[in-house]
Design a protein around this motif. Structure first.
Motif, PDB file in Angstrom:
ATOM      1  N   TYR A 151     -30.329   7.640 -49.642  1.00  0.00           N
ATOM      2  CA  TYR A 151     -31.229   8.638 -49.081  1.00  0.00           C
ATOM      3  C   TYR A 151     -30.606  10.026 -49.086  1.00  0.00           C
ATOM      4  O   TYR A 151     -31.304  11.023 -49.059  1.00  0.00           O
ATOM      5  CB  TYR A 151     -31.586   8.294 -47.632  1.00  0.00           C
ATOM      6  N   VAL A 152     -29.303  10.078 -49.051  1.00  0.00           N
ATOM      7  CA  VAL A 152     -28.594  11.346 -48.982  1.00  0.00           C
ATOM      8  C   VAL A 152     -27.908  11.562 -50.323  1.00  0.00           C
ATOM      9  O   VAL A 152     -27.143  10.715 -50.783  1.00  0.00           O
ATOM     10  CB  VAL A 152     -27.542  11.331 -47.842  1.00  0.00           C
ATOM     11  N   MET A 153     -28.205  12.666 -50.932  1.00  0.00           N
ATOM     12  CA  MET A 153     -27.590  12.964 -52.230  1.00  0.00           C
ATOM     13  C   MET A 153     -26.157  13.427 -52.006  1.00  0.00           C
ATOM     14  O   MET A 153     -25.887  14.187 -51.070  1.00  0.00           O
ATOM     15  CB  MET A 153     -28.377  14.050 -52.967  1.00  0.00           C
ATOM     16  N   PRO A 154     -25.228  12.966 -52.860  1.00  0.00           N
ATOM     17  CA  PRO A 154     -23.847  13.419 -52.710  1.00  0.00           C
ATOM     18  C   PRO A 154     -23.750  14.934 -52.914  1.00  0.00           C
ATOM     19  O   PRO A 154     -24.464  15.502 -53.738  1.00  0.00           O
ATOM     20  CB  PRO A 154     -23.086  12.673 -53.801  1.00  0.00           C
ATOM     21  N   LYS A 155     -22.882  15.558 -52.133  1.00  0.00           N
ATOM     22  CA  LYS A 155     -22.716  17.006 -52.249  1.00  0.00           C
ATOM     23  C   LYS A 155     -21.894  17.327 -53.489  1.00  0.00           C
ATOM     24  O   LYS A 155     -20.961  16.616 -53.837  1.00  0.00           O
ATOM     25  CB  LYS A 155     -22.022  17.552 -51.008  1.00  0.00           C
ATOM     26  N   LYS A 156     -22.280  18.410 -54.132  1.00  0.00           N
ATOM     27  CA  LYS A 156     -21.543  18.847 -55.313  1.00  0.00           C
ATOM     28  C   LYS A 156     -20.238  19.501 -54.888  1.00  0.00           C
ATOM     29  O   LYS A 156     -20.165  20.171 -53.860  1.00  0.00           O
ATOM     30  CB  LYS A 156     -22.377  19.844 -56.117  1.00  0.00           C
ATOM     31  N   ASP A 157     -19.244  19.312 -55.700  1.00  0.00           N
ATOM     32  CA  ASP A 157     -17.950  19.941 -55.455  1.00  0.00           C
ATOM     33  C   ASP A 157     -18.108  21.416 -55.804  1.00  0.00           C
ATOM     34  O   ASP A 157     -18.340  21.790 -56.944  1.00  0.00           O
ATOM     35  CB  ASP A 157     -16.868  19.281 -56.324  1.00  0.00           C
ATOM     36  N   ARG A 158     -17.996  22.286 -54.811  1.00  0.00           N
ATOM     37  CA  ARG A 158     -18.212  23.714 -55.004  1.00  0.00           C
ATOM     38  C   ARG A 158     -16.919  24.497 -55.127  1.00  0.00           C
ATOM     39  O   ARG A 158     -16.905  25.719 -55.073  1.00  0.00           O
ATOM     40  CB  ARG A 158     -19.059  24.262 -53.870  1.00  0.00           C
TER      41      ARG A 158
END
Length: 164
Positions: A151-158
């Motif tokens: 349900y929660v998309m993984p956060k992109k490495d910024r």
């Protein structure tokens, strides 16, 4: 139908029930009649119990509440847990019902419009059943994954890439 074909077909439709018979036939390297026959047979045997869509209800109705209720019950003589299970699963509020091993007998999954609705259902319907010894209610705070889908998309490495 052979077991390998059955397992492949079931895996495909479990992952995506919107696949057409033609798409399934292509993926399984067979004709549409074979797929139609296999699906009918699996439905008749109640291996396929229904087709549904997984919905993230928290996005549709953020005020709704999901709860899991542990029930300890007294099994009925001659019927064990089956008769009490039949009573419980017929309530429309019950999304899922499982007979469990361990410290409690049943796990009841509910989704309602608010905490009060869950509370009223548990106290007035579940706890009121003669066979129910005790209830313990757990409320879901965040759903991260359900039925294999996150349900929660993984956060992109910024972070910025730095090279010498």
């Amino acid at each position: 139908m052979n077991k390998e074909f059955q397992m492949k077909l079931l895996s495909l439709i479990e992952r995506d029930s919107k696949l057409s018979v033609e798409e399934l036939a292509d993926l399984l390297c067979c004709d549409t009649n074979t797929v139609n026959h296999a699906l009918s047979e699996l439905e008749n045997q109640q291996i396929i119990c229904g087709y549904h869509t997984l919905i993230n209800w928290d996005k549709v109705d953020p005020d709704s509440v999901t709860a899991m209720v542990e029930l300890r019950v007294t099994p009925q003589s001659g019927n064990g847990y089956n008769q009490i299970a039949e009573i419980i699963y017929q309530y429309p509020e019950v999304e899922s019902l499982y007979l469990m091993s361990g410290g409690y007998d049943f796990l009841v999954m509910l989704r309602e419009k608010n905490l009060k609705a869950i509370s009223m259902f548990v106290s007035e319907k579940l706890a009121a059943l003669e066979e129910v010894q005790s209830t313990t209610t757990h409320f879901t705070l965040v759903k991260y994954k359900e039925q294999g889908f996150p349900y929660v998309m993984p956060k992109k490495d910024r972070r910025m890439v730095v090279t010498p």
